[in-house]
Design a protein around this motif. Structure first.
Motif, PDB file in Angstrom:
ATOM      1  N   ASP A  59      20.379  -5.877  -3.854  1.00 25.30           N
ATOM      2  CA  ASP A  59      19.537  -6.315  -2.728  1.00 25.30           C
ATOM      3  C   ASP A  59      20.054  -5.755  -1.405  1.00 25.30           C
ATOM      4  OD1 ASP A  59      17.853  -7.707  -4.362  1.00 25.30           O
ATOM      5  OD2 ASP A  59      18.828  -9.648  -4.020  1.00 25.30           O
ATOM      6  N   GLN A  60      21.372  -5.764  -1.257  1.00 24.25           N
ATOM      7  CA  GLN A  60      21.965  -5.254  -0.022  1.00 24.25           C
ATOM      8  C   GLN A  60      21.676  -3.761   0.142  1.00 24.25           C
ATOM      9  OE1 GLN A  60      26.278  -5.562   0.157  1.00 24.25           O
ATOM     10  NE2 GLN A  60      26.116  -6.497   2.188  1.00 24.25           N
ATOM     11  N   LEU A  61      21.783  -3.008  -0.936  1.00 25.50           N
ATOM     12  CA  LEU A  61      21.480  -1.575  -0.868  1.00 25.50           C
ATOM     13  C   LEU A  61      20.000  -1.323  -0.613  1.00 25.50           C
ATOM     14  CD1 LEU A  61      23.716  -0.138  -3.716  1.00 25.50           C
ATOM     15  CD2 LEU A  61      23.957   0.240  -1.271  1.00 25.50           C
ATOM     16  N   ALA A  62      19.141  -2.144  -1.213  1.00 23.55           N
ATOM     17  CA  ALA A  62      17.702  -1.980  -1.000  1.00 23.55           C
ATOM     18  C   ALA A  62      17.338  -2.245   0.456  1.00 23.55           C
ATOM     19  CB  ALA A  62      16.926  -2.917  -1.914  1.00 23.55           C
ATOM     20  N   GLN A  63      17.940  -3.251   1.058  1.00 22.83           N
ATOM     21  CA  GLN A  63      17.680  -3.530   2.472  1.00 22.83           C
ATOM     22  C   GLN A  63      18.198  -2.402   3.351  1.00 22.83           C
ATOM     23  OE1 GLN A  63      19.492  -7.308   3.224  1.00 22.83           O
ATOM     24  NE2 GLN A  63      17.848  -8.464   2.261  1.00 22.83           N
ATOM     25  N   ARG A  64      19.326  -1.853   2.977  1.00 15.94           N
ATOM     26  CA  ARG A  64      19.946  -0.810   3.796  1.00 15.94           C
ATOM     27  C   ARG A  64      19.171   0.499   3.743  1.00 15.94           C
ATOM     28  NH1 ARG A  64      22.372   1.290   7.861  1.00 15.94           N
ATOM     29  NH2 ARG A  64      24.001   2.771   7.432  1.00 15.94           N
ATOM     30  N   PHE A  65      18.688   0.865   2.557  1.00 15.17           N
ATOM     31  CA  PHE A  65      18.102   2.193   2.387  1.00 15.17           C
ATOM     32  C   PHE A  65      16.603   2.230   2.215  1.00 15.17           C
ATOM     33  CE2 PHE A  65      22.514   2.932   0.998  1.00 15.17           C
ATOM     34  CZ  PHE A  65      22.838   3.904   1.914  1.00 15.17           C
ATOM     35  N   GLY A  66      15.912   1.103   2.222  1.00 14.02           N
ATOM     36  CA  GLY A  66      14.470   1.204   2.060  1.00 14.02           C
ATOM     37  C   GLY A  66      13.725  -0.091   2.206  1.00 14.02           C
ATOM     38  N   GLY A  67      14.422  -1.182   2.407  1.00 15.33           N
ATOM     39  CA  GLY A  67      13.758  -2.473   2.464  1.00 15.33           C
ATOM     40  C   GLY A  67      12.900  -2.668   3.690  1.00 15.33           C
ATOM     41  N   GLY A  68      13.292  -2.130   4.833  1.00 11.11           N
ATOM     42  CA  GLY A  68      12.552  -2.365   6.056  1.00 11.11           C
ATOM     43  C   GLY A  68      11.826  -1.133   6.548  1.00 11.11           C
ATOM     44  N   ARG A  69      11.368  -0.312   5.636  1.00  9.48           N
ATOM     45  CA  ARG A  69      10.732   0.947   6.003  1.00  9.48           C
ATOM     46  C   ARG A  69       9.348   0.694   6.582  1.00  9.48           C
ATOM     47  NH1 ARG A  69       7.663   5.179   3.665  1.00  9.48           N
ATOM     48  NH2 ARG A  69       7.098   3.931   1.886  1.00  9.48           N
ATOM     49  N   LYS A  70       9.072   1.329   7.697  1.00  5.28           N
ATOM     50  CA  LYS A  70       7.760   1.233   8.342  1.00  5.28           C
ATOM     51  C   LYS A  70       6.842   2.323   7.774  1.00  5.28           C
ATOM     52  CE  LYS A  70       9.009  -1.558  11.851  1.00  5.28           C
ATOM     53  NZ  LYS A  70       8.874  -2.934  11.674  1.00  5.28           N
ATOM     54  N   LEU A  71       5.590   1.948   7.561  1.00  6.62           N
ATOM     55  CA  LEU A  71       4.613   2.914   7.075  1.00  6.62           C
ATOM     56  C   LEU A  71       4.090   3.746   8.237  1.00  6.62           C
ATOM     57  CD1 LEU A  71       2.480   0.782   4.596  1.00  6.62           C
ATOM     58  CD2 LEU A  71       4.328   2.348   4.062  1.00  6.62           C
ATOM     59  N   GLY A  72       3.932   5.027   7.987  1.00  3.33           N
ATOM     60  CA  GLY A  72       3.351   5.906   8.989  1.00  3.33           C
ATOM     61  C   GLY A  72       1.839   5.725   9.032  1.00  3.33           C
ATOM     62  N   ALA A  73       1.205   6.353  10.016  1.00  4.59           N
ATOM     63  CA  ALA A  73      -0.242   6.226  10.188  1.00  4.59           C
ATOM     64  C   ALA A  73      -0.985   6.788   8.975  1.00  4.59           C
ATOM     65  CB  ALA A  73      -0.684   6.941  11.464  1.00  4.59           C
ATOM     66  N   ALA A  74      -0.512   7.901   8.439  1.00  8.81           N
ATOM     67  CA  ALA A  74      -1.183   8.510   7.286  1.00  8.81           C
ATOM     68  C   ALA A  74      -1.090   7.596   6.061  1.00  8.81           C
ATOM     69  CB  ALA A  74      -0.573   9.869   6.977  1.00  8.81           C
ATOM     70  N   GLU A  75       0.069   6.975   5.851  1.00 10.02           N
ATOM     71  CA  GLU A  75       0.230   6.074   4.716  1.00 10.02           C
ATOM     72  C   GLU A  75      -0.639   4.830   4.868  1.00 10.02           C
ATOM     73  OE1 GLU A  75       4.417   6.028   2.628  1.00 10.02           O
ATOM     74  OE2 GLU A  75       4.655   6.084   4.812  1.00 10.02           O
ATOM     75  N   GLN A  76      -0.729   4.312   6.080  1.00 10.01           N
ATOM     76  CA  GLN A  76      -1.579   3.150   6.317  1.00 10.01           C
ATOM     77  C   GLN A  76      -3.046   3.488   6.057  1.00 10.01           C
ATOM     78  OE1 GLN A  76      -0.610   1.923  10.290  1.00 10.01           O
ATOM     79  NE2 GLN A  76       1.120   0.666   9.631  1.00 10.01           N
ATOM     80  N   ASP A  77      -3.476   4.672   6.505  1.00  8.94           N
ATOM     81  CA  ASP A  77      -4.853   5.103   6.247  1.00  8.94           C
ATOM     82  C   ASP A  77      -5.112   5.260   4.756  1.00  8.94           C
ATOM     83  OD1 ASP A  77      -5.315   5.113   8.968  1.00  8.94           O
ATOM     84  OD2 ASP A  77      -5.086   7.301   9.179  1.00  8.94           O
ATOM     85  N   ASP A  78      -4.143   5.848   4.039  1.00  7.15           N
ATOM     86  CA  ASP A  78      -4.287   6.004   2.588  1.00  7.15           C
ATOM     87  C   ASP A  78      -4.377   4.643   1.899  1.00  7.15           C
ATOM     88  OD1 ASP A  78      -4.221   8.724   2.823  1.00  7.15           O
ATOM     89  OD2 ASP A  78      -2.133   8.950   2.181  1.00  7.15           O
TER      90      ASP A  78
END
Length: 114
Positions: A59-78
Motif C-alpha cells: 500500500d505504501q509503495l502504491a501511494q508513493r508511485f501511483g496512488g494519487g495520480r491525476k488524470l490528464g485532459a485526454a484521459e478524462q475525455d477518453d
C-alpha cells in the motif's frame, strides 16, 4: 517505514538461509543452490508470516508511485466517452429486452416454460 521493515526481514531471512546452505558445501553448484533456496525460503517466510507487513508495504509503495495520480485532459475525455458508450449500449440492450418481452438474460420466450 513498512517497506524498510519488510525488506530488512526478507533480506535477513535470505542471508540466514543462504549462509546455512553454503555451510552444507554441496559441491560445484553450492552457490547456485544456496541462492535459489535462499530466495524461495525468504519469499515463503515473507508471504506466510509477515502478511500484514507485506500488505502495508505494498500500500505504501502504491501511494508513493501511483496512488494519487491525476488524470490528464485526454484521459478524462477518453473516460467520459467510454462511459457514454457503455451507457448507450446498456440502454439499447434494455430496449431490446422490453420489445422482445423478456425480463432479463436467460428468460425464456416460451409461455409454457414459465
Amino acid at each position: 517505514m513498512s517497506v524498510l521493515k519488510y525488506s530488512l526481514l526478507r533480506l535477513g531471512a535470505f542471508f540466514i538461509v543462504f549462509a546455512a546452505c553454503l555451510l552444507l558445501d554441496l559441491g560445484t553448484y553450492t552457490v547456485f543452490f544456496a541462492l535459489i533456496v535462499g530466495l524461495v525460503v525468504s519469499w515463503a517466510v515473507g508471504y506466510l508470516f509477515f502478511n500484514r507487513l507485506r500488505l502495508a508495504a505494498g500500500d505504501q509503495l502504491a501511494q508513493r508511485f501511483g496512488g494519487g495520480r491525476k488524470l490528464g485532459a485526454a484521459e478524462q475525455d477518453d473516460n467520459t466517452a467510454e462511459d457514454a458508450l457503455a451507457e448507450d449500449f446498456n440502454l439499447t440492450q434494455e430496449q431490446i429486452r422490453r420489445q422482445s418481452g423478456t425480463s432479463g438474460p436467460g428468460a425464456s420466450s416460451d409461455p409454457q416454460a414459465r
